[in-house]
Design a protein around this motif. Structure first.
Motif, PDB file in Angstrom:
ATOM      1  N   PRO A  25      12.662  -7.156  -1.502  1.00 46.84           N
ATOM      2  CA  PRO A  25      11.992  -6.313  -2.509  1.00 46.84           C
ATOM      3  C   PRO A  25      10.472  -6.493  -2.570  1.00 46.84           C
ATOM      4  O   PRO A  25       9.751  -5.515  -2.783  1.00 46.84           O
ATOM      5  CB  PRO A  25      12.645  -6.749  -3.826  1.00 46.84           C
ATOM      6  CG  PRO A  25      13.957  -7.312  -3.430  1.00 46.84           C
ATOM      7  CD  PRO A  25      13.742  -7.934  -2.077  1.00 46.84           C
ATOM      8  N   ALA A  26       9.979  -7.701  -2.361  1.00 49.76           N
ATOM      9  CA  ALA A  26       8.531  -7.922  -2.413  1.00 49.76           C
ATOM     10  C   ALA A  26       7.829  -7.198  -1.268  1.00 49.76           C
ATOM     11  O   ALA A  26       6.798  -6.544  -1.460  1.00 49.76           O
ATOM     12  CB  ALA A  26       8.229  -9.419  -2.362  1.00 49.76           C
ATOM     13  N   VAL A  27       8.384  -7.316  -0.086  1.00 49.68           N
ATOM     14  CA  VAL A  27       7.804  -6.631   1.071  1.00 49.68           C
ATOM     15  C   VAL A  27       7.947  -5.125   0.910  1.00 49.68           C
ATOM     16  O   VAL A  27       7.015  -4.364   1.223  1.00 49.68           O
ATOM     17  CB  VAL A  27       8.468  -7.115   2.377  1.00 49.68           C
ATOM     18  CG1 VAL A  27       7.980  -6.312   3.564  1.00 49.68           C
ATOM     19  CG2 VAL A  27       8.206  -8.593   2.587  1.00 49.68           C
ATOM     20  N   GLU A  45       5.497   0.060   0.149  1.00 49.11           N
ATOM     21  CA  GLU A  45       5.459   1.277  -0.663  1.00 49.11           C
ATOM     22  C   GLU A  45       4.050   1.545  -1.178  1.00 49.11           C
ATOM     23  O   GLU A  45       3.581   2.688  -1.165  1.00 49.11           O
ATOM     24  CB  GLU A  45       6.427   1.118  -1.839  1.00 49.11           C
ATOM     25  CG  GLU A  45       6.620   2.361  -2.660  1.00 49.11           C
ATOM     26  CD  GLU A  45       7.718   2.180  -3.680  1.00 49.11           C
ATOM     27  OE1 GLU A  45       7.494   2.582  -4.833  1.00 49.11           O
ATOM     28  OE2 GLU A  45       8.772   1.632  -3.327  1.00 49.11           O
ATOM     29  N   GLN A  46       3.360   0.510  -1.608  1.00 51.08           N
ATOM     30  CA  GLN A  46       1.984   0.677  -2.079  1.00 51.08           C
ATOM     31  C   GLN A  46       1.053   1.051  -0.927  1.00 51.08           C
ATOM     32  O   GLN A  46       0.113   1.825  -1.104  1.00 51.08           O
ATOM     33  CB  GLN A  46       1.490  -0.598  -2.753  1.00 51.08           C
ATOM     34  CG  GLN A  46       2.144  -0.859  -4.083  1.00 51.08           C
ATOM     35  CD  GLN A  46       1.768  -2.218  -4.653  1.00 51.08           C
ATOM     36  OE1 GLN A  46       1.127  -3.025  -3.998  1.00 51.08           O
ATOM     37  NE2 GLN A  46       2.187  -2.465  -5.887  1.00 51.08           N
ATOM     38  N   ALA A  47       1.296   0.507   0.242  1.00 54.42           N
ATOM     39  CA  ALA A  47       0.419   0.758   1.386  1.00 54.42           C
ATOM     40  C   ALA A  47       0.558   2.185   1.922  1.00 54.42           C
ATOM     41  O   ALA A  47      -0.433   2.811   2.282  1.00 54.42           O
ATOM     42  CB  ALA A  47       0.698  -0.240   2.499  1.00 54.42           C
ATOM     43  N   ILE A  48       1.796   2.700   1.987  1.00 55.47           N
ATOM     44  CA  ILE A  48       1.998   4.017   2.596  1.00 55.47           C
ATOM     45  C   ILE A  48       2.198   5.128   1.584  1.00 55.47           C
ATOM     46  O   ILE A  48       2.115   6.300   1.930  1.00 55.47           O
ATOM     47  CB  ILE A  48       3.176   4.005   3.595  1.00 55.47           C
ATOM     48  CG1 ILE A  48       4.502   3.713   2.889  1.00 55.47           C
ATOM     49  CG2 ILE A  48       2.923   3.030   4.715  1.00 55.47           C
ATOM     50  CD1 ILE A  48       5.703   3.859   3.779  1.00 55.47           C
ATOM     51  N   GLY A  49       2.489   4.763   0.325  1.00 58.65           N
ATOM     52  CA  GLY A  49       2.654   5.777  -0.709  1.00 58.65           C
ATOM     53  C   GLY A  49       3.991   6.484  -0.698  1.00 58.65           C
ATOM     54  O   GLY A  49       4.147   7.518  -1.330  1.00 58.65           O
ATOM     55  N   LYS A  50       4.962   5.934   0.007  1.00 59.44           N
ATOM     56  CA  LYS A  50       6.303   6.520   0.039  1.00 59.44           C
ATOM     57  C   LYS A  50       7.284   5.511  -0.544  1.00 59.44           C
ATOM     58  O   LYS A  50       7.125   4.301  -0.353  1.00 59.44           O
ATOM     59  CB  LYS A  50       6.732   6.840   1.472  1.00 59.44           C
ATOM     60  CG  LYS A  50       5.930   7.926   2.111  1.00 59.44           C
ATOM     61  CD  LYS A  50       6.441   8.199   3.506  1.00 59.44           C
ATOM     62  CE  LYS A  50       5.600   9.269   4.172  1.00 59.44           C
ATOM     63  NZ  LYS A  50       6.043   9.520   5.536  1.00 59.44           N
ATOM     64  N   PRO A  51       8.311   5.979  -1.246  1.00 60.48           N
ATOM     65  CA  PRO A  51       9.274   5.035  -1.814  1.00 60.48           C
ATOM     66  C   PRO A  51      10.120   4.370  -0.728  1.00 60.48           C
ATOM     67  O   PRO A  51      10.569   5.004   0.219  1.00 60.48           O
ATOM     68  CB  PRO A  51      10.143   5.903  -2.730  1.00 60.48           C
ATOM     69  CG  PRO A  51       9.982   7.283  -2.202  1.00 60.48           C
ATOM     70  CD  PRO A  51       8.607   7.364  -1.597  1.00 60.48           C
ATOM     71  N   VAL A  52      10.296   3.059  -0.889  1.00 58.08           N
ATOM     72  CA  VAL A  52      11.135   2.288   0.032  1.00 58.08           C
ATOM     73  C   VAL A  52      12.369   1.859  -0.745  1.00 58.08           C
ATOM     74  O   VAL A  52      12.248   1.187  -1.774  1.00 58.08           O
ATOM     75  CB  VAL A  52      10.386   1.044   0.561  1.00 58.08           C
ATOM     76  CG1 VAL A  52      11.293   0.214   1.447  1.00 58.08           C
ATOM     77  CG2 VAL A  52       9.139   1.454   1.298  1.00 58.08           C
TER      78      VAL A  52
END
Length: 70
Positions: free
Chosen positions: A45-47, A52-59
């Motif tokens: 979850p941390a990664v 998610e913050q870096a690419i702007g897409k939900p993981v």
């Protein structure tokens, strides 16, 4: 004559590979490919949050089973 036959067989092999690959990839959508590329990050979850913050897409982050955390 054997060289032409060998070249024809090689060309048929490349053509067969191209056709089979294109047929297999025809059913894929861009969304499915994006989700598949994010799967390696889903078990942490941390990664997943950093990606998610870096690419702007939900993981889709999923915590691993308790049995696997031993």
């Amino acid at each position: 004559m054997d060289q032409w036959l060998y070249a024809l067989h090689c060309l048929n092999g490349v053509l067969f590979f191209y056709l089979i690959t294109s047929v297999c990839l025809r059913g894929h959508s861009r969304e499915v490919d994006d989700q598949a590329s994010l799967m390696p990050f889903a078990d942490d979850p941390a990664v997943a949050q950093r990606v998610e913050q870096a690419i702007g897409k939900p993981v889709p982050a999923v915590k691993p089973d308790v049995a696997l955390e031993a």
